[in-house]
Scaffold this active site. Structure first.
Site, short mmCIF file in Angstrom:
data_model
loop_
_atom_site.label_atom_id
_atom_site.label_comp_id
_atom_site.label_asym_id
_atom_site.label_seq_id
_atom_site.Cartn_x
_atom_site.Cartn_y
_atom_site.Cartn_z
N CYS A 142 29.98 32.48 42.78
CA CYS A 142 30.43 32.93 41.45
C CYS A 142 30.46 31.77 40.47
O CYS A 142 29.91 31.85 39.36
CB CYS A 142 31.82 33.56 41.55
N ASP A 146 51.61 10.34 52.99
CA ASP A 146 52.87 11.07 52.78
C ASP A 146 53.43 10.92 51.38
O ASP A 146 54.38 11.60 51.03
CB ASP A 146 53.93 10.60 53.78
N ASP A 150 49.39 9.02 47.44
CA ASP A 150 48.32 9.41 48.36
C ASP A 150 47.63 10.70 47.94
O ASP A 150 46.56 11.03 48.45
CB ASP A 150 48.87 9.60 49.79
N CYS A 171 34.05 33.37 45.14
CA CYS A 171 33.42 32.41 46.05
C CYS A 171 32.65 31.37 45.25
O CYS A 171 32.55 31.44 44.03
CB CYS A 171 32.49 33.12 47.03
N ASP A 175 47.40 5.94 55.73
CA ASP A 175 48.27 5.19 54.83
C ASP A 175 49.33 4.49 55.69
O ASP A 175 49.69 4.99 56.75
CB ASP A 175 48.93 6.14 53.84
#
Length: 730
Positions: free
Chosen positions: A17, A625, A629, A14, A428
């Protein structure tokens, strides 16, 4: 002297840590450390006058984590796959051992459902045989995690799991021991409580590990885009060399169809280059002497001689890879409410249990150790985090499942939790708002329409340009026949010329018409109109006379306008981000109702624009996409990839919308809100059962078997409430 050290860190579970390792290392003289949880690595700068690399590794290992010098990505991916396989084996073993124990939970319920209960299932030694490997072999990681947390003066879910399951396991063991020499004694067993809890939490840990593994896969796919070899020009010879051997200022030859090996400048030649993999724009860019070339893009139809300006980690693609790595790792994980509660819950419950033991042993029934112990364990059993542990993951699992049915894929539960906070969405343009593929939108013939279309399609059929593909497809749709072409020539940056029969055909820009001394003044207004609408328009001339105009554009998706309206109604500001010129960008934005436009953005600048919005206090979602990006998707609070896009964009994103249907985005936000509401309900009821039962147990009014029954009922109610999400209308 300052030196750099890169390490792979193992054993982190986590954010606490990674923060703990970072703090300890930064306290060492001359050390500056940055620990990346997502990539499970550490970048360390240290002064070798004060500390050595072995001292740093030893310090990390002393904290209870593994550290080794960074290995190759391929090796790391292999290690990650081995870790996932190991966790899968442990999980399936845990399921097999826990199922018979899960069945015995029916015996703890106050209602008899009439299910047959084999006598061997209720045998304490049979249950001990099944639960012991689950408790100590499979659940050993929770004991280790609890040890690390307590050693560093903190309490997390591992502490709660270790404490609760141990109480149930060892109490059951003690109960089983009472049957020795007393076969008529009916023991109160809770082996199933510990085994089932460990199995469910192990499933969550497996999902987390698999999600981390996908990050490495995404980067591997980016690396696969790089050219493997380059053609070096030297001393009158052409030599094929590995891409790693290319140096700045090397002269390289790039033939048609080859990848541009590295970033550089055109020294000689003309061509069109497909930069869609980097820029996301579908229309190739014309290149000539002095123009910039981006490594890994594709040279289409001309031979280029180039000079390398950036190689290795300095190239645009390498920069994108670096941004994705850093951005994914720098995201602060959402602190789960259950972990926050357990941070206070664990020490309080432990203290109440201890106080209960001494009160009973010293004052209520002085000297009665078994009764005092039984009462204290009742407190621990009623507080065991079965329902608390189930509260979040069950809602997340049902919520993500419902999302998948709708075509919304959440990469992890934390993203489902965050989505409802979004107040800005950046879209986008190419492939997201638009289809990402050019098509013919307009065709005008000033005379002889059938002949003009036939000549246009015939000429363009010989071209390799994507715009030519769009025109040929248009010809097929209109059932236009083609004629044989005697001569064809592509003129980069201008257009094409061809000879059909005895006729000369020219298709291209104003520059081509001027080059061929063809007058276009009278119909200039038609071309300007198409350009104002954001389209790429070309003149068609036959034998030096303008005969028509063809316009090609990337068209807007059907439901984009509706999606923008729905997002606006939710109070979310919508932005459009594109590399297109401002005129084209605003024309597209006006069609779908977007008021905020950021145009003429270079690929590497997209992430910076997202950061600027975040600095204003906005919770930003990025929708895209393309490979270009990926950095912006990783930097955003929530990255949303279009399922029809590139694999790299999908891997870099937190949410994937299948099929490119943008109206699923407001639905994803609504699903997030419903799921969070469900989680809060679960946590409330879990705490009511657990906390409400603690004082009753402390007073000795709640036997351990009743505590177990209450715990089972709380788990059932939490799961039932989570399943309600399936029926919620989004």
């Amino acid at each position: 002297m300052k030196e750099q050290l890169k390490l792979d860190i193992t054993g982190m579970t986590c954010a606490a840590c990674s923060t703990r390792i970072e703090k300890v290392l930064n306290k060492m003289d001359g050390v500056e450390a940055n620990v990346n949880l997502a990539m499970e690595s550490a970048a360390i700068s240290y002064d070798n006058e004060f500390v050595s690399s072995s001292d740093i590794v030893m310090k990390i290992e002393k904290l209870g984590y593994g550290a080794r010098e960074k290995v190759l990505r391929a090796t790391k991916q292999q290690l990650k796959e081995e870790e996932i396989n190991q966790k899968k084996r442990k999980f399936f073993l845990s399921v097999i051992l826990s199922l018979p124990l899960l069945y015995t939970m029916l015996a703890h319920l106050p209602v008899d459902f009439g299910f047959p209960m084999p006598r061997v299932f209720m045998n304490p030694w049979f249950q001990l045989l099944l639960s012991t490997p689950v408790q100590f072999y499979i659940g050993g990681q929770f004991y280790m995690g609890a040890y690390k947390a307590l050693k560093n003066k903190s309490a997390n879910m591992d502490v709660l799991v270790a404490l609760g399951t141990s109480a149930a396991y060892f109490y059951s063991l003690a109960e089983g021991m009472k049957t020795i020499g007393n076969p008529n004694y009916t023991p109160h067993l809770y082996f199933e409580t510990s085994a089932v809890l460990i199995t469910l939490i192990l499933l969550g840990k497996l999902f987390e590990t698999m999600a981390k593994g996908r990050t490495t896969i995404a980067i591997s796919k980016l690396l696969n885009l790089q050219a493997k070899e380059a053609t070096l020009i030297g001393e009158g010879k052409e030599l094929q060399i590995p891409i790693d051997e290319v140096k700045v200022a090397d002269r390289l030859l790039v033939k048609p169809g080859e990848k541009i090996p590295v970033d550089g400048l055109v020294l000689l030649g003309k061509s069109s280059v497909d930069e869609s993999m980097i820029t996301g724009e579908s229309i190739p860019v014309e290149k000539s002497v002095g123009d910039i070339l981006i490594g890994s893009t594709i040279n289409k139809n001309g031979t280029l001689t180039m000079k390398a300006t950036k190689v290795g980690e300095d190239t645009a693609l390498a920069g994108i890879i670096k941004i994705v790595e850093e951005a994914q790792g720098s995201k602060a994980p959402i602190q789960r409410l259950a972990d926050t509660i357990s941070g206070y819950f664990v020490p309080v419950v432990a203290a109440i249990s201890l106080i209960t033991f001494f009160i009973w042993y010293l004052f209520v029934n002085p000297g009665d150790f078994p009764l005092a112990l039984e009462t204290a364990i009742s407190v621990l059993v009623i507080a065991c985090p079965c329902s608390l542990g189930l509260a979040t993951p069950t809602s997340i699992m049902v919520g993500t499942g419902k999302g998948a049915e709708m075509g919304i894929l959440f990469k992890g539960g934390e993203h489902l939790e965050t989505a409802h906070k979004i107040n800005v969405i950046v879209l986008d343009k190419t492939g997201t708002i638009t289809h990402g593929q050019p098509i013919v939108t307009d065709f005008i013939a000033y005379q002889e329409e059938k002949k003009v279309l036939q000549y246009l399609v015939s000429a363009e059929k010989s071209s390799e340009h994507p715009l030519a593909d769009a025109i040929v497809r248009y010809g097929v749709e209109k059932r236009s026949s083609t004629l044989p072409v005697k001569r064809f020539n592509a003129i980069p940056g201008y257009g094409i010329e061809a000879k059909i029969g005895n006729d000369e055909i020219y298709v291209g820009t104003r520059k081509l018409m001027e080059l061929k001394c063809i007058d276009y003044a009278e119909i200039e207004k038609d071309l300007l109109r198409f350009e104002t609408e954001g389209k790429t328009a070309m003149y068609i001339a036959i034998n030096s006379i303008i005969m028509g105009i063809v316009a090609v554009a990337d068209t807007v998706k059907e439901n984009t306008k509706l999606a923008v309206q729905q997002l606006t109604q939710l109070g979310i500001d919508v932005y459009m981000l594109t590399g297109d010129n401002e005129r084209t960008a605003k024309a597209i934005a006006a069609q779908v109702g977007i008021k905020n436009v950021i145009a003429e953005v270079l690929p590497e600048e997209k992430a910076n624009h997202v950061k600027e919005l975040q600095l204003k206090g906005m919770v930003v979602a990025m929708v895209g996409d393309g490979i270009n990006d990926a950095p912006a998707l990783a930097v955003a609070d929530i990255g949303i990839a279009i399922g029809t896009g590139t694999d790299v964009a999908i891997e870099a994103a937190d949410i994937t919308i299948l099929g490119g249907e943008l109206t699923l985005i407001p639905k994803a936000i609504a699903l997030s809100k419903k799921t969070m509401q469900n989680i809060r309900q679960n946590l409330f009821w879990a705490l009511i059962y657990n906390s409400g039962g603690i004082p009753i147990a402390a007073l000795g009014l709640l036997a351990p078997w009743v505590a177990g029954a209450a715990m089972a009922f709380s788990s059932v109610s939490v799961v039932t409430n989570s399943l309600r999400l399936k029926r919620v209308k989004i």
